[in-house]
Scaffold this active site. Structure first.
Site, PDB file in Angstrom:
ATOM      1  N   ASP A  69      47.080  27.379  33.774  1.00 20.80           N
ATOM      2  CA  ASP A  69      47.422  26.354  32.939  1.00 20.80           C
ATOM      3  C   ASP A  69      46.022  25.992  32.329  1.00 20.80           C
ATOM      4  O   ASP A  69      45.044  26.299  32.506  1.00 20.80           O
ATOM      5  CB  ASP A  69      47.721  25.095  33.773  1.00 20.80           C
ATOM      6  CG  ASP A  69      46.604  24.746  34.929  1.00 20.80           C
ATOM      7  OD1 ASP A  69      46.103  25.703  35.620  1.00 20.80           O
ATOM      8  OD2 ASP A  69      46.517  23.504  34.998  1.00 20.80           O
ATOM      9  N   ASP A 100      38.323  29.073  29.879  1.00 17.53           N
ATOM     10  CA  ASP A 100      38.578  28.493  31.157  1.00 17.53           C
ATOM     11  C   ASP A 100      40.314  28.479  31.107  1.00 17.53           C
ATOM     12  O   ASP A 100      41.057  27.332  30.649  1.00 17.53           O
ATOM     13  CB  ASP A 100      38.095  27.021  30.936  1.00 17.53           C
ATOM     14  CG  ASP A 100      38.618  26.450  32.196  1.00 17.53           C
ATOM     15  OD1 ASP A 100      38.716  26.600  33.270  1.00 17.53           O
ATOM     16  OD2 ASP A 100      38.255  24.964  32.241  1.00 17.53           O
ATOM     17  N   GLU A 134      45.875  23.403  38.040  1.00 18.06           N
ATOM     18  CA  GLU A 134      44.362  23.201  38.350  1.00 18.06           C
ATOM     19  C   GLU A 134      43.656  22.050  37.542  1.00 18.06           C
ATOM     20  O   GLU A 134      42.899  21.306  38.002  1.00 18.06           O
ATOM     21  CB  GLU A 134      43.612  24.611  38.037  1.00 18.06           C
ATOM     22  CG  GLU A 134      42.206  24.693  38.801  1.00 18.06           C
ATOM     23  CD  GLU A 134      41.138  24.166  37.918  1.00 18.06           C
ATOM     24  OE1 GLU A 134      39.967  23.856  38.347  1.00 18.06           O
ATOM     25  OE2 GLU A 134      41.330  23.835  36.617  1.00 18.06           O
TER      26      GLU A 134
END
Length: 377
Positions: A69, A100, A134
């Site tokens: 995610d 990320d 997350e």
């Protein structure tokens, strides 16, 4: 490995997986892992998809943890290249999640693929723990997988989290721990009234000021060789109706502590309660513990990671415990030695998020060398 890592990274970035949506990222990874004989277990909880993939049996278990995610892209017109196009310009791969952490996730997958191809009969277990929860709530992702594994007594001994740990150049920082995080939602009761008649009211803002002064000035500890001192910050404060002639009936204060191993959540709660009693404040307080601090001292995984980074980048990484929380906090509850290593974090969550493609290749090499050091083959 680099070309494979870049290809997989681009495929993942092109899937708009805004948390907690996965948008097929894990299925793409699962198909690759299944092709090299990983056992796949889907662990969905709520609106979150989780994948637990393993190769081999027994001990030790080395897991790689990551998330598919990403945070929202924001105003797309501000991006030089479309945030989900995964364009490469001057060796930089652009896109939401590039740093990320779809890039390092791809590097972990390819490193594990390569290792099991070269060492099909390795000892111990290699695992990938992948979640789509997350960046947002973090309630149905890694924490739920960890609970499941603990219930069936399936240990993780070592874990590499692919968060972007590097700051200025790849490999300059390896995270070997994180501070704890606890938030308080405090409601202080007063008596609403007219500002011209304060004797008929009780202003909770006024009565709380001495408490807030002591709370924000209090020194919880001095830190230690691994952690900076515990810090407290007021994040939100609210009172009043918006009118200039009404004394508020309630004050709401939200504050967060990032705390080191010198204190714990019970010490924090007890001290705050003591301060509230000292000033005689009528109140109710709600606590939310996001994660306890964890530290991987100078163990086998820490040493293997340092050596791998030195071999690949020719620099010695600094061990660091700063920054926010990560899913490593949940895995550490299993007693696992946890480190975080990944690309440069300067553009994460920003417009034009990007990662150097050569750095992604080096990430894969680092992960591969960690596998070689920790898993007997």
């Amino acid at each position: 490995m680099q070309n494979q890592i870049i290809s997989l990274s681009r495929s993942l970035i092109q899937r708009k997986s805004i948390s907690p949506n996965d948008e097929g990222c894990q299925q793409l990874i699962a198909e690759r892992l299944q092709a090299v004989r990983f056992k796949l277990e889907w662990l969905p909880f709520g609106d979150t998809l989780n994948l637990w993939a393993t190769h081999g049996e027994g001990e030790p278990c080395l897991a790689f943890a990551g998330h598919t995610d990403v945070v929202p892209e924001g105003d797309e017109s501000q991006w030089t290249y479309p945030p989900f196009s995964a364009e490469i310009v001057d060796d930089m791969l652009y896109g939401r999640g590039a740093a990320d952490m779809k890039g390092s996730l791809a590097a972990m997958v390819i490193a594990c693929e390569t290792f099991v191809k070269n060492n099909p009969n390795h000892q111990g277990k290699i695992a990938l723990l992948i979640t789509s929860d997350e960046e947002a709530a973090a309630k149905d992702g890694t924490v739920k997988v960890v609970e499941t594994l603990m219930q069936r007594q399936e240990p993780i001994h070592y874990c590499v989290v692919g968060e972007p740990s590097s700051t200025k150049q790849l490999g300059d920082v390896v995270k070997n721990g994180r501070r704890g995080s606890i938030t308080a939602n405090l409601y202080i009761e007063g008596i609403q009234g007219h500002v011209a008649y304060p004797h008929l009211a009780e202003n909770p803002v006024h009565t709380a000021l001495p408490f807030l002064s002591e709370l924000t000035a209090y020194q919880w500890d001095n830190g230690n060789e691994f952690f900076p001192p515990t810090s407290l910050q007021i994040a939100n404060i609210k009172a009043g109706t918006g009118s200039n002639n009404v004394i508020p009936g309630e004050l709401y204060v939200q504050f967060n502590l990032r705390y080191c191993t010198e204190v714990n959540d019970e010490i924090i709660k007890t001290k705050v309660a003591e301060m509230l009693r000292k000033y005689g404040l009528k109140h109710r307080i709600e606590w939310n513990l996001s994660g306890k601090p964890f530290l991987a001292d100078n163990g086998k995984l820490v040493q293997a990671t340092i050596q791998a980074v030195e071999n690949v980048t020719q620099i010695t990484p600094k061990l660091d415990t700063g920054g926010g929380t990560s899913d490593g906090r949940f895995i550490a509850l299993m007693g696992a030695e946890v480190v975080e290593f990944g690309p440069i974090n300067q553009t994460i969550h920003k417009v034009n998020e990007c990662v150097n493609v050569n750095d992604l290749g080096k990430c894969g090499e680092v992960y591969y060398q960690i596998l070689c050091s920790v898993i007997p083959n």
